[in-house]
Design a protein around this motif. Sequence first.
Motif, PDB file in Angstrom:
ATOM      1  N   ILE A 189      36.990  37.164  37.579  1.00 18.17           N
ATOM      2  CA  ILE A 189      37.818  36.061  37.095  1.00 18.17           C
ATOM      3  C   ILE A 189      39.268  36.513  37.190  1.00 18.17           C
ATOM      4  CG2 ILE A 189      38.480  34.667  35.092  1.00 18.17           C
ATOM      5  CD1 ILE A 189      35.568  34.870  34.136  1.00 18.17           C
ATOM      6  N   PHE A 190      40.064  35.774  37.955  1.00 24.69           N
ATOM      7  CA  PHE A 190      41.489  36.047  38.060  1.00 24.69           C
ATOM      8  C   PHE A 190      42.237  35.052  37.178  1.00 24.69           C
ATOM      9  CE2 PHE A 190      41.566  38.035  42.626  1.00 24.69           C
ATOM     10  CZ  PHE A 190      40.883  39.141  42.140  1.00 24.69           C
ATOM     11  N   LEU A 191      42.996  35.565  36.234  1.00 23.28           N
ATOM     12  CA  LEU A 191      43.840  34.731  35.387  1.00 23.28           C
ATOM     13  C   LEU A 191      45.261  34.826  35.933  1.00 23.28           C
ATOM     14  CD1 LEU A 191      42.484  35.683  31.836  1.00 23.28           C
ATOM     15  CD2 LEU A 191      41.750  33.826  33.352  1.00 23.28           C
ATOM     16  N   SER A 192      45.748  33.751  36.511  1.00 23.49           N
ATOM     17  CA  SER A 192      47.035  33.777  37.186  1.00 23.49           C
ATOM     18  C   SER A 192      48.195  33.763  36.191  1.00 23.49           C
ATOM     19  CB  SER A 192      47.150  32.577  38.128  1.00 23.49           C
ATOM     20  OG  SER A 192      48.381  32.583  38.794  1.00 23.49           O
ATOM     21  N   SER A 193      49.235  34.503  36.518  1.00 27.13           N
ATOM     22  CA  SER A 193      50.417  34.559  35.659  1.00 27.13           C
ATOM     23  C   SER A 193      51.225  33.266  35.703  1.00 27.13           C
ATOM     24  CB  SER A 193      51.315  35.720  36.087  1.00 27.13           C
ATOM     25  OG  SER A 193      51.710  35.569  37.439  1.00 27.13           O
ATOM     26  N   GLU A 194      50.899  32.378  36.633  1.00 23.22           N
ATOM     27  CA  GLU A 194      51.557  31.082  36.718  1.00 23.22           C
ATOM     28  C   GLU A 194      50.611  30.079  37.381  1.00 23.22           C
ATOM     29  OE1 GLU A 194      55.001  31.339  39.434  1.00 23.22           O
ATOM     30  OE2 GLU A 194      53.592  30.485  40.849  1.00 23.22           O
ATOM     31  N   PRO A 195      50.766  28.784  37.159  1.00 22.83           N
ATOM     32  CA  PRO A 195      51.754  28.136  36.304  1.00 22.83           C
ATOM     33  C   PRO A 195      51.503  28.314  34.804  1.00 22.83           C
ATOM     34  CG  PRO A 195      50.261  26.503  37.186  1.00 22.83           C
ATOM     35  CD  PRO A 195      49.920  27.790  37.872  1.00 22.83           C
ATOM     36  N   TYR A 196      50.228  28.519  34.401  1.00 21.90           N
ATOM     37  CA  TYR A 196      49.991  28.852  32.999  1.00 21.90           C
ATOM     38  C   TYR A 196      50.231  30.355  32.829  1.00 21.90           C
ATOM     39  CZ  TYR A 196      47.962  29.159  28.375  1.00 21.90           C
ATOM     40  OH  TYR A 196      47.786  29.375  27.022  1.00 21.90           O
ATOM     41  N   PRO A 197      50.939  30.746  31.779  1.00 23.38           N
ATOM     42  CA  PRO A 197      51.260  32.174  31.612  1.00 23.38           C
ATOM     43  C   PRO A 197      50.110  32.973  31.003  1.00 23.38           C
ATOM     44  CG  PRO A 197      52.285  30.925  29.857  1.00 23.38           C
ATOM     45  CD  PRO A 197      51.637  29.913  30.769  1.00 23.38           C
ATOM     46  N   ALA A 207      35.881  36.914  28.578  1.00 22.23           N
ATOM     47  CA  ALA A 207      34.705  37.770  28.425  1.00 22.23           C
ATOM     48  C   ALA A 207      33.648  37.110  27.547  1.00 22.23           C
ATOM     49  CB  ALA A 207      35.115  39.115  27.839  1.00 22.23           C
ATOM     50  N   SER A 208      34.092  36.346  26.564  1.00 21.09           N
ATOM     51  CA  SER A 208      33.145  35.667  25.671  1.00 21.09           C
ATOM     52  C   SER A 208      32.448  34.502  26.362  1.00 21.09           C
ATOM     53  CB  SER A 208      33.866  35.167  24.414  1.00 21.09           C
ATOM     54  OG  SER A 208      34.792  34.150  24.742  1.00 21.09           O
ATOM     55  N   ILE A 209      33.131  33.914  27.352  1.00 23.89           N
ATOM     56  CA  ILE A 209      32.554  32.784  28.081  1.00 23.89           C
ATOM     57  C   ILE A 209      31.630  33.266  29.190  1.00 23.89           C
ATOM     58  CG2 ILE A 209      33.074  30.819  29.590  1.00 23.89           C
ATOM     59  CD1 ILE A 209      35.755  30.553  28.111  1.00 23.89           C
ATOM     60  N   CYS A 210      32.097  34.277  29.927  1.00 23.04           N
ATOM     61  CA  CYS A 210      31.354  34.732  31.106  1.00 23.04           C
ATOM     62  C   CYS A 210      31.331  36.263  31.125  1.00 23.04           C
ATOM     63  CB  CYS A 210      32.026  34.174  32.357  1.00 23.04           C
ATOM     64  SG  CYS A 210      31.046  34.299  33.861  1.00 23.04           S
ATOM     65  N   PRO A 211      30.516  36.877  30.271  1.00 26.45           N
ATOM     66  CA  PRO A 211      30.528  38.339  30.135  1.00 26.45           C
ATOM     67  C   PRO A 211      30.093  39.087  31.386  1.00 26.45           C
ATOM     68  CG  PRO A 211      28.719  37.368  28.892  1.00 26.45           C
ATOM     69  CD  PRO A 211      29.567  36.237  29.338  1.00 26.45           C
ATOM     70  N   SER A 212      29.417  38.411  32.309  1.00 24.85           N
ATOM     71  CA  SER A 212      28.950  39.092  33.521  1.00 24.85           C
ATOM     72  C   SER A 212      30.064  39.314  34.537  1.00 24.85           C
ATOM     73  CB  SER A 212      27.829  38.282  34.178  1.00 24.85           C
ATOM     74  OG  SER A 212      28.307  37.011  34.598  1.00 24.85           O
ATOM     75  N   ALA A 213      31.201  38.613  34.360  1.00 22.88           N
ATOM     76  CA  ALA A 213      32.313  38.723  35.316  1.00 22.88           C
ATOM     77  C   ALA A 213      33.389  39.655  34.781  1.00 22.88           C
ATOM     78  CB  ALA A 213      32.908  37.348  35.586  1.00 22.88           C
ATOM     79  N   ARG A 214      34.049  40.362  35.663  1.00 24.54           N
ATOM     80  CA  ARG A 214      35.190  41.175  35.284  1.00 24.54           C
ATOM     81  C   ARG A 214      36.452  40.321  35.383  1.00 24.54           C
ATOM     82  NH1 ARG A 214      37.275  46.890  38.081  1.00 24.54           N
ATOM     83  NH2 ARG A 214      39.183  47.084  36.853  1.00 24.54           N
ATOM     84  N   ALA A 215      37.211  40.256  34.311  1.00 25.35           N
ATOM     85  CA  ALA A 215      38.411  39.423  34.279  1.00 25.35           C
ATOM     86  C   ALA A 215      39.672  40.273  34.370  1.00 25.35           C
ATOM     87  CB  ALA A 215      38.442  38.583  33.001  1.00 25.35           C
ATOM     88  N   LEU A 216      40.644  39.790  35.141  1.00 19.89           N
ATOM     89  CA  LEU A 216      41.921  40.469  35.298  1.00 19.89           C
ATOM     90  C   LEU A 216      43.051  39.443  35.266  1.00 19.89           C
ATOM     91  CD1 LEU A 216      39.847  41.728  37.707  1.00 19.89           C
ATOM     92  CD2 LEU A 216      41.751  43.292  37.941  1.00 19.89           C
ATOM     93  N   VAL A 217      44.202  39.845  34.765  1.00 21.08           N
ATOM     94  CA  VAL A 217      45.415  39.048  34.903  1.00 21.08           C
ATOM     95  C   VAL A 217      46.088  39.478  36.198  1.00 21.08           C
ATOM     96  CG1 VAL A 217      47.665  38.474  33.922  1.00 21.08           C
ATOM     97  CG2 VAL A 217      45.703  38.861  32.417  1.00 21.08           C
ATOM     98  N   ILE A 218      46.386  38.500  37.063  1.00 21.96           N
ATOM     99  CA  ILE A 218      46.970  38.841  38.367  1.00 21.96           C
ATOM    100  C   ILE A 218      48.321  38.137  38.552  1.00 21.96           C
ATOM    101  CG2 ILE A 218      44.772  39.401  39.476  1.00 21.96           C
ATOM    102  CD1 ILE A 218      46.421  36.117  40.294  1.00 21.96           C
ATOM    103  N   ASP A 219      49.092  38.641  39.498  1.00 21.28           N
ATOM    104  CA  ASP A 219      50.408  38.085  39.801  1.00 21.28           C
ATOM    105  C   ASP A 219      50.233  36.820  40.634  1.00 21.28           C
ATOM    106  OD1 ASP A 219      52.967  37.475  40.757  1.00 21.28           O
ATOM    107  OD2 ASP A 219      53.545  39.572  40.972  1.00 21.28           O
ATOM    108  N   GLY A 220      50.371  35.680  39.979  1.00 17.92           N
ATOM    109  CA  GLY A 220      50.147  34.411  40.663  1.00 17.92           C
ATOM    110  C   GLY A 220      51.122  34.126  41.787  1.00 17.92           C
ATOM    111  N   GLU A 221      52.336  34.657  41.691  1.00 20.65           N
ATOM    112  CA  GLU A 221      53.322  34.415  42.744  1.00 20.65           C
ATOM    113  C   GLU A 221      52.852  34.971  44.081  1.00 20.65           C
ATOM    114  OE1 GLU A 221      56.894  36.156  41.288  1.00 20.65           O
ATOM    115  OE2 GLU A 221      57.281  34.559  39.828  1.00 20.65           O
ATOM    116  N   LEU A 222      52.115  36.071  44.052  1.00 17.25           N
ATOM    117  CA  LEU A 222      51.707  36.712  45.299  1.00 17.25           C
ATOM    118  C   LEU A 222      50.476  36.055  45.915  1.00 17.25           C
ATOM    119  CD1 LEU A 222      52.523  40.393  44.372  1.00 17.25           C
ATOM    120  CD2 LEU A 222      53.784  38.852  45.870  1.00 17.25           C
TER     121      LEU A 222
END
Length: 246
Positions: A189-197, A207-222
């Motif tokens: 799961i990629f959580l984009s830094s934009e448009p939502y911060p 993690a509580s919604i989808c514990p089987s996936a690894r979640a990261l915050v990523i640079d949405g601009e790139l």
Amino acid sequence: MTPQRIISVVPSQTELLFDLGLDRELIGITKFCIHPADKVKNKTRVGGTKTLNLEQIHALRPDLILANKEENTREQIEALQEHFPVHVTDVNTLPDALAMIRTVGTLVGKADEADEMAQQIATSLILSPSSSPPSVAYFIWRKPYMVAAGDTFIDAMLAVAGFRNAFAGQSRYPEVTPDELRDTRPDLIFLSSEPYPFAEKHLTEMASICPSARALVIDGELFSWYGSRLLRAGDYFRNLRNELSL
């Protein structure tokens, strides 16, 4: 004649113009044009990408306006086209982005510089292929949850970076429920830094919604900016894949 009074109403194309050396010619930008920070602070703001101040734009008397099909509203762009030269870009893939850079470069008298930039971007984004690309749910919004699906530049860049869009079968930016996310079973799961911060505090929520996936915050601009910021994307994607041990 090369334009001398340019307004850009697209953040990624604003940065492109600065990187092509058009500091003096660029006279108007939007409130969302944030790069490069030391240069945008000195420019006139003409509203948001979808809420342009048409009176202010008229007052600036541009001889070229750079707009985008997705980021600006058709009604406002058509109103401006009645009075000014407006170039509307439509970017959905990496080849589209490279073509846009070259076309804009030609329009503003920087064809050679733009061609060199496009070649550099194309070379930097040749990544080693992944034998089994992990699936990614790429979130762009919260309350409601929204993801980048097929027919988007983000979808194209996920493929360039060596990932598979878990929602590629849907179109554009659909809302998704927690149940839909669980049923899709993405690897990442990629959580984009934009448009939502999105930030680190949202990782627990995912993690509580989808514990089987690894979640990261990523640079949405790139993943979503399709101008000169792409020069930074190749190294970012490689580092991201290394972090994920891909």
